[in-house]
Scaffold this motif. Structure first.
Motif, PDB file in Angstrom:
ATOM      1  N   SER A  25       0.908  -1.363   0.021  1.00 51.01           N
ATOM      2  CA  SER A  25      -0.011   0.086  -0.053  1.00 51.01           C
ATOM      3  C   SER A  25       0.797   1.263   0.060  1.00 51.01           C
ATOM      4  O   SER A  25       0.571   2.314  -0.608  1.00 51.01           O
ATOM      5  CB  SER A  25      -0.886  -0.002   1.420  1.00 51.01           C
ATOM      6  N   VAL A  26       2.042   1.259   0.864  1.00 52.02           N
ATOM      7  CA  VAL A  26       2.698   2.405   1.019  1.00 52.02           C
ATOM      8  C   VAL A  26       3.227   2.798  -0.435  1.00 52.02           C
ATOM      9  O   VAL A  26       3.297   3.998  -1.096  1.00 52.02           O
ATOM     10  CB  VAL A  26       4.055   2.008   1.895  1.00 52.02           C
ATOM     11  N   ILE A  27       3.987   1.724  -1.259  1.00 48.70           N
ATOM     12  CA  ILE A  27       4.647   1.963  -2.669  1.00 48.70           C
ATOM     13  C   ILE A  27       3.306   2.577  -3.560  1.00 48.70           C
ATOM     14  O   ILE A  27       3.654   3.465  -4.174  1.00 48.70           O
ATOM     15  CB  ILE A  27       5.202   0.528  -3.116  1.00 48.70           C
ATOM     16  N   LEU A 291       6.814  12.233  20.373  1.00 51.56           N
ATOM     17  CA  LEU A 291       6.568  11.462  19.288  1.00 51.56           C
ATOM     18  C   LEU A 291       5.588  10.690  19.655  1.00 51.56           C
ATOM     19  O   LEU A 291       4.708  10.302  19.021  1.00 51.56           O
ATOM     20  CB  LEU A 291       7.867  10.720  18.919  1.00 51.56           C
ATOM     21  N   GLU A 292       5.567  10.003  20.902  1.00 49.98           N
ATOM     22  CA  GLU A 292       4.406   9.154  21.228  1.00 49.98           C
ATOM     23  C   GLU A 292       3.092   9.648  21.218  1.00 49.98           C
ATOM     24  O   GLU A 292       2.143   9.092  20.931  1.00 49.98           O
ATOM     25  CB  GLU A 292       4.849   8.428  22.736  1.00 49.98           C
ATOM     26  N   ASN A 293       3.098  11.080  21.400  1.00 49.79           N
ATOM     27  CA  ASN A 293       1.688  11.687  21.298  1.00 49.79           C
ATOM     28  C   ASN A 293       1.039  11.927  19.826  1.00 49.79           C
ATOM     29  O   ASN A 293      -0.007  12.181  19.345  1.00 49.79           O
ATOM     30  CB  ASN A 293       1.428  13.112  22.074  1.00 49.79           C
ATOM     31  N   ASN A 294       2.147  11.648  18.824  1.00 47.38           N
ATOM     32  CA  ASN A 294       1.698  12.022  17.349  1.00 47.38           C
ATOM     33  C   ASN A 294       1.606  10.699  16.562  1.00 47.38           C
ATOM     34  O   ASN A 294       1.040  10.771  15.573  1.00 47.38           O
ATOM     35  CB  ASN A 294       3.044  12.818  16.761  1.00 47.38           C
ATOM     36  N   LEU A 299      -1.794  13.151  10.000  1.00 52.39           N
ATOM     37  CA  LEU A 299      -0.927  13.580   9.064  1.00 52.39           C
ATOM     38  C   LEU A 299       0.553  13.473   9.493  1.00 52.39           C
ATOM     39  O   LEU A 299       1.441  14.047   9.042  1.00 52.39           O
ATOM     40  CB  LEU A 299      -1.208  14.958   8.614  1.00 52.39           C
ATOM     41  N   ALA A 300       0.713  12.615  10.475  1.00 51.25           N
ATOM     42  CA  ALA A 300       2.085  12.417  11.044  1.00 51.25           C
ATOM     43  C   ALA A 300       3.282  12.023  10.453  1.00 51.25           C
ATOM     44  O   ALA A 300       4.309  12.636  10.156  1.00 51.25           O
ATOM     45  CB  ALA A 300       2.096  11.760  12.420  1.00 51.25           C
ATOM     46  N   PRO A 301       3.026  11.081   9.391  1.00 52.25           N
ATOM     47  CA  PRO A 301       4.196  10.631   8.551  1.00 52.25           C
ATOM     48  C   PRO A 301       4.374  11.803   7.592  1.00 52.25           C
ATOM     49  O   PRO A 301       5.603  12.046   7.329  1.00 52.25           O
ATOM     50  CB  PRO A 301       3.803   9.400   7.979  1.00 52.25           C
ATOM     51  N   PHE A 302       3.446  12.471   7.136  1.00 55.74           N
ATOM     52  CA  PHE A 302       3.599  13.579   6.097  1.00 55.74           C
ATOM     53  C   PHE A 302       4.488  14.655   6.842  1.00 55.74           C
ATOM     54  O   PHE A 302       5.329  15.386   6.028  1.00 55.74           O
ATOM     55  CB  PHE A 302       2.317  14.009   5.623  1.00 55.74           C
ATOM     56  N   LEU A 303       4.134  14.963   8.019  1.00 55.92           N
ATOM     57  CA  LEU A 303       4.690  16.237   8.738  1.00 55.92           C
ATOM     58  C   LEU A 303       6.029  15.925   9.021  1.00 55.92           C
ATOM     59  O   LEU A 303       7.100  16.670   9.043  1.00 55.92           O
ATOM     60  CB  LEU A 303       3.964  16.460  10.176  1.00 55.92           C
ATOM     61  N   MET A 321      19.313  25.991  14.038  1.00 53.09           N
ATOM     62  CA  MET A 321      18.941  24.907  15.207  1.00 53.09           C
ATOM     63  C   MET A 321      18.205  23.642  14.669  1.00 53.09           C
ATOM     64  O   MET A 321      18.103  22.686  15.456  1.00 53.09           O
ATOM     65  CB  MET A 321      17.414  25.654  16.055  1.00 53.09           C
ATOM     66  N   GLY A 322      17.233  23.805  13.517  1.00 56.95           N
ATOM     67  CA  GLY A 322      16.827  22.461  13.188  1.00 56.95           C
ATOM     68  C   GLY A 322      15.813  22.047  14.025  1.00 56.95           C
ATOM     69  O   GLY A 322      15.735  20.967  14.193  1.00 56.95           O
ATOM     70  N   LEU A 323      15.086  22.945  14.070  1.00 54.69           N
ATOM     71  CA  LEU A 323      13.878  22.703  15.205  1.00 54.69           C
ATOM     72  C   LEU A 323      12.934  21.681  14.530  1.00 54.69           C
ATOM     73  O   LEU A 323      12.491  20.717  15.328  1.00 54.69           O
ATOM     74  CB  LEU A 323      12.929  23.957  15.243  1.00 54.69           C
ATOM     75  N   GLY A 324      12.583  21.594  13.352  1.00 51.08           N
ATOM     76  CA  GLY A 324      11.865  20.864  12.700  1.00 51.08           C
ATOM     77  C   GLY A 324      10.131  20.925  12.585  1.00 51.08           C
ATOM     78  O   GLY A 324       9.851  21.684  13.324  1.00 51.08           O
ATOM     79  N   THR A 325       9.538  20.488  11.549  1.00 49.47           N
ATOM     80  CA  THR A 325       8.125  20.842  11.401  1.00 49.47           C
ATOM     81  C   THR A 325       7.277  20.484  12.489  1.00 49.47           C
ATOM     82  O   THR A 325       6.281  20.919  13.036  1.00 49.47           O
ATOM     83  CB  THR A 325       7.658  19.950  10.318  1.00 49.47           C
ATOM     84  N   VAL A 326       7.850  19.247  13.368  1.00 51.60           N
ATOM     85  CA  VAL A 326       6.728  18.848  14.456  1.00 51.60           C
ATOM     86  C   VAL A 326       7.463  19.236  15.768  1.00 51.60           C
ATOM     87  O   VAL A 326       7.536  18.311  16.949  1.00 51.60           O
ATOM     88  CB  VAL A 326       6.932  17.311  14.303  1.00 51.60           C
TER      89      VAL A 326
END
Ligand SMILES: C[S@@+](CC[C@H](N)C(=O)[O-])C[C@H]1O[C@@H](n2cnc3c(N)ncnc32)[C@H](O)[C@@H]1O
Length: 362
Positions: A25-27, A291-294, A299-303, A321-326
């Motif tokens: 499915s992923v592919i 992470l455990e809350n996401n 949409l977590a994999p997308f983020l 800093m590379g804070l990151g989207t999440v």
């Protein structure tokens, strides 16, 4: 690879079978993501939305595209259960229910526009792999069509909704904008959001600032063409630009988590606000810092992918800093307090499940 470790041997056959299915499915879905992006860019979805069941030749003619490519694309979409196929007449139909989430008329609900960012990220994959191996990041200049795609997505998402669904619920802010205030949008990109405000509030004065030349040139051109006199755009790093005034309202839309030095920018925004009355509106990703809350976030994999392939990387490319989207709401509240904001009210809106809206006062 760690030399002393041997790969583990799988033992649960059911788990293996289930995961093989998941991978299939992923592919397939990743491949469909590319096809959906093409459907958006070529306007095939918009065209098919207006058509009864039609052959690939009829669809290609209506869209002004090459039939051979359209037919192959339709094959992917039929097998991906997005388009319906009737073999006798060899006709294709985009059901209205699917078209609702794939066409420009649906504005922020058009998920095909969101899918069109996937190939932009993938275009830098070689450079990102190099960063995995050697550290560092990929600069904004490598991201090709990023600004066009970002501008389209954020304009559909924020655009009218900012006034219709958010500001109308804030009578004091509406009144101030109507009477005339000074507004600054930091990281304004191609400026469409700010121009929407400038059109609707002619007594207010708007300034947009962005680090990158390409979106600012496009913003300046459109502002000139529209004849708006209450808006100015500057290409500059917010940390270096010397402003000659303070602002009543400062906004950032999807910006803070991208920055090299978000802590310094938040402190500068605080310092640029008018004492007592100044307000900061920060729109940023609605997720947790943990992470455990996401894990159940739709949409977590997308983020996290957005972060790895773009947001974190553009920050690291500047030695940031590379804070990151999440970076998440917990970290956001902590950083807003550190930057000197005494009160932060977080709101969510039905039209925008991806973001939180932080209303901050000095
Ligand atoms: C994810 S984009 C969002 C753009 C825009 N707000 C929108 O919603 O379409 C982040 C923007 O922040 C800008 N940016 C990054 N660092 C900046 C800095 N130090 N000063 C000004 N703009 C910056 C980038 O060039 C980019 O346009």
């Amino acid at each position: 690879m760690c030399n002393s470790c041997l790969p583990r041997i799988p033992s649960d056959a059911h788990k293996m079978e289930a995961f093989a299915g998941q991978m299939m499915s992923v592919i397939n879905n990743a491949a469909l993501g590319n096809m959906i992006s093409i459907g958006h860019r070529t306007r095939l979805f918009d065209v098919m939305d207006t058509m009864e069941p039609a052959t690939s030749a009829e669809i290609a003619t209506c869209a002004g595209l090459s039939e051979r490519y359209v037919r192959e694309w339709l094959g992917a979409l039929v097998c991906g259960k997005i388009v319906e196929y009737e073999p006798e007449g060899k006709t294709y139909l985009l059901p209205a229910e699917n078209a609702f989430f794939l066409t420009r008329k649906s504005k922020e609900k058009n998920m095909a526009a969101i899918a069109s960012i996937l190939p932009v990220w993938s275009s830098v994959e070689d450079k990102i792999v190099d960063c995995f191996e050697n550290g560092g990041g990929v600069p904004y200049s490598e991201y090709g069509r990023f600004y066009q795609v970002m501008g389209e997505i954020s304009n559909a998402n924020v655009g009218n909704n900012l006034i219709d669904n958010i500001l109308t619920q804030k009578p004091k802010q509406m009144e101030a904008l109507t009477n005339g205030i000074d507004v600054l949008d930091v990281g304004c990109g191609d400026g469409k959001i700010l121009m929407e405000l400038a059109k609707n509030f002619p007594n207010s004065r708007f300034v947009g600032i962005d680090l990158c030349p390409e979106p600012i040139q496009s913003a300046q051109t459109r502002a000139t063409m529209s004849g708006l006199e209450n808006i100015n755009f500057f290409e500059a790093d917010i940390l270096e630009y010397q402003f000659d005034k303070h602002f009543d309202l400062i906004t950032t839309f999807d910006v803070i988590h991208d920055l090299a030095f978000p802590d310094k920018v938040l402190a500068k925004i605080n310092a640029l606000l008018k004492a007592n009355t100044g307000q900061y509106l920060m729109m940023d990703i609605n997720a947790s810092s943990n992470l455990e809350n996401n894990e159940e976030h739709p949409l977590a994999p997308f983020l996290y992918t957005a972060s790895t392939l773009h947001c974190m990387s553009v920050s690291l490319a500047q030695g940031g800093m590379g804070l990151g989207t999440v970076w998440g709401v917990e970290k956001a509240k902590e950083m807003l307090a550190e930057a000197g904001f005494s009160s932060v009210a977080i709101e969510n809106y039905q039209h925008d499940m991806m973001n939180n809206y932080y209303f901050c006062t000095k």
